[in-house]
Design a protein around this motif. Structure first.
Motif, PDB file in Angstrom:
ATOM      1  N   ASP A  38      -0.711  -0.263   0.324  1.00 29.92           N
ATOM      2  CA  ASP A  38      -0.126   1.066   0.505  1.00 29.92           C
ATOM      3  C   ASP A  38       0.320   1.263   1.947  1.00 29.92           C
ATOM      4  OD1 ASP A  38      -0.624   1.534  -2.185  1.00 29.92           O
ATOM      5  OD2 ASP A  38      -2.591   2.414  -1.799  1.00 29.92           O
ATOM      6  N   LYS A  60      -0.842  -5.394  -5.163  1.00 28.87           N
ATOM      7  CA  LYS A  60      -0.410  -4.191  -5.877  1.00 28.87           C
ATOM      8  C   LYS A  60       0.498  -3.380  -4.977  1.00 28.87           C
ATOM      9  CE  LYS A  60      -2.983  -0.379  -6.705  1.00 28.87           C
ATOM     10  NZ  LYS A  60      -2.038   0.732  -6.437  1.00 28.87           N
ATOM     11  N   HIS A  62       3.360  -0.016  -4.416  1.00 30.05           N
ATOM     12  CA  HIS A  62       3.988   1.245  -4.837  1.00 30.05           C
ATOM     13  C   HIS A  62       5.362   1.183  -4.176  1.00 30.05           C
ATOM     14  CE1 HIS A  62       0.735   3.381  -6.802  1.00 30.05           C
ATOM     15  NE2 HIS A  62      -0.068   3.281  -5.761  1.00 30.05           N
ATOM     16  N   MET A 151      -9.529   6.670 -14.877  1.00 33.03           N
ATOM     17  CA  MET A 151      -9.030   6.727 -13.497  1.00 33.03           C
ATOM     18  C   MET A 151     -10.202   6.937 -12.545  1.00 33.03           C
ATOM     19  SD  MET A 151      -5.314   8.640 -13.621  1.00 33.03           S
ATOM     20  CE  MET A 151      -4.841   8.069 -11.975  1.00 33.03           C
ATOM     21  N   SER A 152      -9.950   6.659 -11.271  1.00 33.62           N
ATOM     22  CA  SER A 152     -11.033   6.752 -10.287  1.00 33.62           C
ATOM     23  C   SER A 152     -11.136   8.132  -9.658  1.00 33.62           C
ATOM     24  CB  SER A 152     -10.811   5.706  -9.181  1.00 33.62           C
ATOM     25  OG  SER A 152      -9.633   5.997  -8.454  1.00 33.62           O
ATOM     26  N   GLN A 218     -10.387  10.927  -4.224  1.00 34.30           N
ATOM     27  CA  GLN A 218     -10.705   9.525  -4.545  1.00 34.30           C
ATOM     28  C   GLN A 218     -12.217   9.339  -4.460  1.00 34.30           C
ATOM     29  OE1 GLN A 218     -10.037   6.947  -6.116  1.00 34.30           O
ATOM     30  NE2 GLN A 218      -8.943   5.446  -4.886  1.00 34.30           N
ATOM     31  N   TYR A 220     -15.408   6.127  -4.560  1.00 34.83           N
ATOM     32  CA  TYR A 220     -15.573   4.685  -4.365  1.00 34.83           C
ATOM     33  C   TYR A 220     -16.913   4.181  -4.878  1.00 34.83           C
ATOM     34  CZ  TYR A 220     -11.522   4.857  -1.267  1.00 34.83           C
ATOM     35  OH  TYR A 220     -10.268   5.024  -0.749  1.00 34.83           O
ATOM     36  N   GLY A 237      -7.629  -0.852  -1.477  1.00 30.59           N
ATOM     37  CA  GLY A 237      -6.590  -0.453  -0.531  1.00 30.59           C
ATOM     38  C   GLY A 237      -7.174  -0.261   0.845  1.00 30.59           C
ATOM     39  N   SER A 238      -7.560   0.995   1.139  1.00 30.38           N
ATOM     40  CA  SER A 238      -7.994   1.323   2.500  1.00 30.38           C
ATOM     41  C   SER A 238      -9.193   0.507   2.970  1.00 30.38           C
ATOM     42  CB  SER A 238      -8.260   2.818   2.632  1.00 30.38           C
ATOM     43  OG  SER A 238      -8.704   3.354   1.424  1.00 30.38           O
TER      44      SER A 238
HETATM   45  P1  5BU Z   1      -7.716   2.999  -1.870  1.00 31.13           P
HETATM   46  O1  5BU Z   1      -7.137   3.070  -0.505  1.00 31.13           O
HETATM   47  O2  5BU Z   1      -8.638   1.781  -2.090  1.00 31.13           O
HETATM   48  O3  5BU Z   1      -8.355   4.285  -2.309  1.00 31.13           O
HETATM   49  O4  5BU Z   1      -6.423   2.756  -2.811  1.00 31.13           O
HETATM   50  C1  5BU Z   1      -6.507   2.784  -4.194  1.00 31.13           C
HETATM   51  C2  5BU Z   1      -5.204   2.355  -4.830  1.00 31.13           C
HETATM   52  O5  5BU Z   1      -5.408   2.255  -6.246  1.00 31.13           O
HETATM   53  C3  5BU Z   1      -4.030   3.290  -4.641  1.00 31.13           C
HETATM   54  O6  5BU Z   1      -2.867   2.487  -4.484  1.00 31.13           O
HETATM   55  C4  5BU Z   1      -3.943   4.094  -5.931  1.00 31.13           C
HETATM   56  O7  5BU Z   1      -2.613   4.372  -6.320  1.00 31.13           O
HETATM   57  C5  5BU Z   1      -4.558   3.142  -6.952  1.00 31.13           C
HETATM   58  N1  5BU Z   1      -5.300   3.816  -8.031  1.00 31.13           N
HETATM   59  C6  5BU Z   1      -6.454   4.537  -7.829  1.00 31.13           C
HETATM   60  O8  5BU Z   1      -6.917   4.675  -6.714  1.00 31.13           O
HETATM   61  N2  5BU Z   1      -7.102   5.091  -8.886  1.00 31.13           N
HETATM   62  C7  5BU Z   1      -6.658   5.001 -10.155  1.00 31.13           C
HETATM   63  O9  5BU Z   1      -7.288   5.502 -11.087  1.00 31.13           O
HETATM   64  C8  5BU Z   1      -5.448   4.259 -10.347  1.00 31.13           C
HETATM   65  C9  5BU Z   1      -4.807   3.672  -9.283  1.00 31.13           C
HETATM   66 BR1  5BU Z   1      -4.776   4.059 -12.040  1.00 31.13          BR
END
Ligand code: 5BU
Length: 264
Positions: A38, A60, A62, A151-152, A218, A220, A237-238
């Protein structure tokens, strides 16, 4: 180690060639890590890829986040990712009817020409998978669809009943590579695995070595726990690109994920 030994039942049961390709890449690299790249400029993307490529199995993207996107540079970026033995996964989260999703694989980004995997919601019904597969067929390429079963993010509307409906439809569809699960919660992943069985992949975002709440809803969970619970790929990602040393972070996630697979 051979991929068939590393992956056991999943290797035996997999229905899609792309799933075996992924398992082979992951075994070669001893990593079940998909980098969520990202970043917002092509230069940052190239720099990140060079740093972490050896420790990851998939990339992955975007594609619509990038300020200075253009097809020429994108083509070079994808070629570099392929040279680094990576699957390319556009997290587009398609959701429209089948014929429109098919066309959305084209357009300015022309996703069908360079993606190996894409995400889709099944909210519009199962024809979306046929639409996406038809687009890859037009490009004379093969690809796999990851359906969002969970989803997360907190407060999402994908309840257990919805998850079951998605899995029932997706587990028998040859165009479905697997499912997105909620990596922030090992129990959710375990529940999803029990619904999915052995035949399809589960890939999980919401994973970080620092567990807990992230930005804007989000959440984790731990990478090793996610794999032990049945995830086949941790999407990070992060945890990687936000680290002071992305190469070292990617190696740490690779190690945790591979340990999970070996113990599982
Ligand atoms: P992070 O920086 O590790 O939080 O990034 C998570 C990535 O996974 C980010 O690109 C989201 O678009 C993607 N994602 C997510 O976080 N949760 C979901 O349920 C889905 C995709 Br589907």
């Amino acid at each position: 180690m051979e991929a068939s030994d590393a992956w056991n039942k999943r290797w035996e049961a997999s229905t899609l060639p792309m799933a075996r390709t992924f398992m082979e890449v992951a075994t070669r690299k001893k990593s079940l890590v998909c980098l969520a790249a990202d970043k917002y400029t092509m230069a940052e993307l190239f720099e990140l890829l060079e740093a972490v490529g050896p420790s990851i199995a998939a990339l992955k993207t975007h594609v619509d986040l990038i300020d200075d996107w253009n097809m020429e540079e994108w083509g070079r970026f994808c070629a570099r990712a392929q040279a680094m033995d990576l699957l390319i996964f556009e997290d587009r989260k398609f959701a429209d009817i089948g014929k429109i999703s098919r066309k959305q694989m084209g357009g300015i980004y022309n996703i069908k020409e360079w993606s190996d995997l894409v995400t889709a919601h099944l909210i519009s019904g199962p024809d979306i998978v046929d639409g996406l597969q038809a687009a890859w067929a037009e490009a004379s390429r093969e690809g796999g669809v990851l359906l969002l079963a969970q989803m997360s993010s907190r407060g999402n509307l994908l309840n257990p009943e919805y998850t079951s409906t998605v899995v029932e439809a997706g587990r028998v569809h040859p165009g479905v590579f697997g499912f997105i699960g909620n990596g922030s919660n090992a129990d959710s992943v375990r529940e999803l695995r029990s619904k999915v069985g052995e035949g399809k992949m589960i890939w999980t975002p919401g994973v970080n070595l620092a567990t807990g709440d992230g930005e804007m809803g989000q959440r984790y969970g731990d990478p090793y726990e996610a794999v032990m619970a049945g995830s086949d790929c941790i999407i990070v990602g992060s945890g990687i690109h936000g680290s002071d040393d992305p190469a070292a972070a990617a190696a740490a996630y690779a190690e945790a994920s591979w340990k999970g697979l070996m113990e599982r």
